[in-house]
Design a protein around this motif. Structure first.
Motif, PDB file in Angstrom:
ATOM      1  N   UNK A 208       0.823  -1.208   0.000  1.00  0.00           N
ATOM      2  CA  UNK A 208       0.000   0.000   0.000  1.00  0.00           C
ATOM      3  C   UNK A 208       0.857   1.259   0.000  1.00  0.00           C
ATOM      4  N   UNK A 209       1.977   1.209   0.720  1.00  0.00           N
ATOM      5  CA  UNK A 209       2.873   2.360   0.768  1.00  0.00           C
ATOM      6  C   UNK A 209       3.487   2.659  -0.586  1.00  0.00           C
ATOM      7  N   UNK A 210       3.839   1.618  -1.332  1.00  0.00           N
ATOM      8  CA  UNK A 210       4.398   1.807  -2.674  1.00  0.00           C
ATOM      9  C   UNK A 210       3.369   2.481  -3.577  1.00  0.00           C
ATOM     10  N   UNK A 211       2.120   2.021  -3.517  1.00  0.00           N
ATOM     11  CA  UNK A 211       1.077   2.627  -4.353  1.00  0.00           C
ATOM     12  C   UNK A 211       0.854   4.090  -3.983  1.00  0.00           C
ATOM     13  N   UNK A 212       0.867   4.391  -2.691  1.00  0.00           N
ATOM     14  CA  UNK A 212       0.672   5.774  -2.246  1.00  0.00           C
ATOM     15  C   UNK A 212       1.813   6.672  -2.738  1.00  0.00           C
ATOM     16  N   UNK A 213       3.036   6.189  -2.610  1.00  0.00           N
ATOM     17  CA  UNK A 213       4.177   6.992  -3.047  1.00  0.00           C
ATOM     18  C   UNK A 213       4.179   7.179  -4.565  1.00  0.00           C
ATOM     19  N   UNK A 214       3.771   6.132  -5.309  1.00  0.00           N
ATOM     20  CA  UNK A 214       3.683   6.255  -6.764  1.00  0.00           C
ATOM     21  C   UNK A 214       2.659   7.310  -7.154  1.00  0.00           C
ATOM     22  N   UNK A 215       1.533   7.315  -6.441  1.00  0.00           N
ATOM     23  CA  UNK A 215       0.505   8.323  -6.697  1.00  0.00           C
ATOM     24  C   UNK A 215       1.049   9.721  -6.424  1.00  0.00           C
ATOM     25  N   UNK A 216       1.769   9.880  -5.321  1.00  0.00           N
ATOM     26  CA  UNK A 216       2.335  11.180  -4.964  1.00  0.00           C
ATOM     27  C   UNK A 216       3.365  11.653  -5.989  1.00  0.00           C
ATOM     28  N   UNK A 217       4.056  10.703  -6.630  1.00  0.00           N
ATOM     29  CA  UNK A 217       5.051  11.043  -7.641  1.00  0.00           C
ATOM     30  C   UNK A 217       4.415  11.359  -8.995  1.00  0.00           C
ATOM     31  N   UNK A 218       3.105  11.133  -9.108  1.00  0.00           N
ATOM     32  CA  UNK A 218       2.428  11.380 -10.365  1.00  0.00           C
ATOM     33  C   UNK A 218       2.580  10.256 -11.379  1.00  0.00           C
TER      34      UNK A 218
END
Length: 285
Positions: free
Chosen positions: A250-260
């Protein structure tokens, strides 16, 4: 955090998928030259690996844009269990006059480099014991690029009778990417995948989860005028990370979203597309 993966990593590398122009020819290369076993075989896709561990997926496509025209794979790196295994494969290469690009001693590893029939880069290597790595107090791991002791590696191996088969215990050790801006990509992958840079220079970086020398590397050695990768092009389709901890996933998906980054969700997995069009498939084991 407890982990199932070596070197206290929170993920493990899995399949690297490649779009190919000639599926049968590439299948024969990975089967006969590298000694992988065909695990799945159809008219438009072949999966090869070791025992029940898939490592390479080949997908037939019609787009013949050269792989050198876009960013993507610099090389995939297949990790052998030990020096004997590397020496045996080296003997197999020499016996069958397989063209090699080079062979290096990196301090923490010994590596042989070649390309498949369509120019995708391949490294086959073995790691030295962790105690022999040059690990600094800050966690940096310094490598070298020196000539491999070819005679010593050859002497460590054995000749094979019959078709060569890569040994059980072989894994996907790391993936090295060609990108437009290495420092930007290094920062983004560290943030999204929770890695640290074990070594960096202005034009490249070697990134790791846990204590490993690197699971991922990025470089900008092809220059900054190539095209971003697009679906269906020859070369890298995706590389895979296997994650066992749902919170890490879940953390990877959140960070990917934040990176655009573009995110495409599937059942128990997600495909993350970075600014160069390179896709990371993250799978929750």
């Amino acid at each position: 955090m407890n982990t199932l993966y070596p070197y206290e990593a929170h993920f493990e590398l899995g399949v690297v998928a490649l779009n190919v122009a000639d599926l049968n020819k590439q299948k024969l290369f990975y089967e006969q030259v590298l000694g992988l076993t065909v695990l799945e075989d159809s008219s438009d896709k072949v999966v090869l690996g070791v025992a029940d561990r898939p490592l390479v997926e080949l997908i037939q496509v019609s787009d013949l844009t050269p792989i050198s025209a876009s960013y993507g794979l610099y090389h995939l790196a297949i990790l052998l269990p030990d020096r004997t295994s590397l020496g045996t494969l080296f003997r197999h290469f020499l016996k069958h006059q397989v063209p090699l690009i080079g062979a290096s001693n990196h301090g923490y590893s010994e590596a042989i480099y070649l390309e498949d029939t369509e120019g995708n880069g391949i490294e086959v290597y073995r790691d030295r014991a962790f105690e022999k790595w040059d690990v600094r107090e800050d966690g940096q791991i310094l490598g070298v690029t020196e000539e491999m002791d070819a005679q010593a590696v050859y002497d460590a191996g054995t000749d094979t009778a019959g078709p060569y088969r890569i040994p059980v215990g072989t894994t996907m050790g790391h993936v090295h990417l060609s990108v437009r801006h290495s420092q930007e990509s290094s920062s983004a992958y560290q943030t999204v995948l929770g890695m640290t840079a074990k070594f960096a220079m202005p034009t490249g970086a070697w990134l790791s989860s846990g204590r490993y020398h690197h699971h991922l590397a990025v470089n900008e050695w092809a220059g900054q005028k190539l095209s971003d990768r697009k679906p269906g092009q020859l070369g890298l389709v995706y590389f895979t990370l296997k994650v066992s901890n749902p919170m890490v996933y879940k953390g990877i998906l959140k960070q990917a979203e934040d990176q655009g980054w573009q995110i495409e969700l599937g059942l128990g997995q997600a495909e993350l597309t970075d600014s160069n069009g390179i896709v990371t498939r993250v799978r929750l084991d």
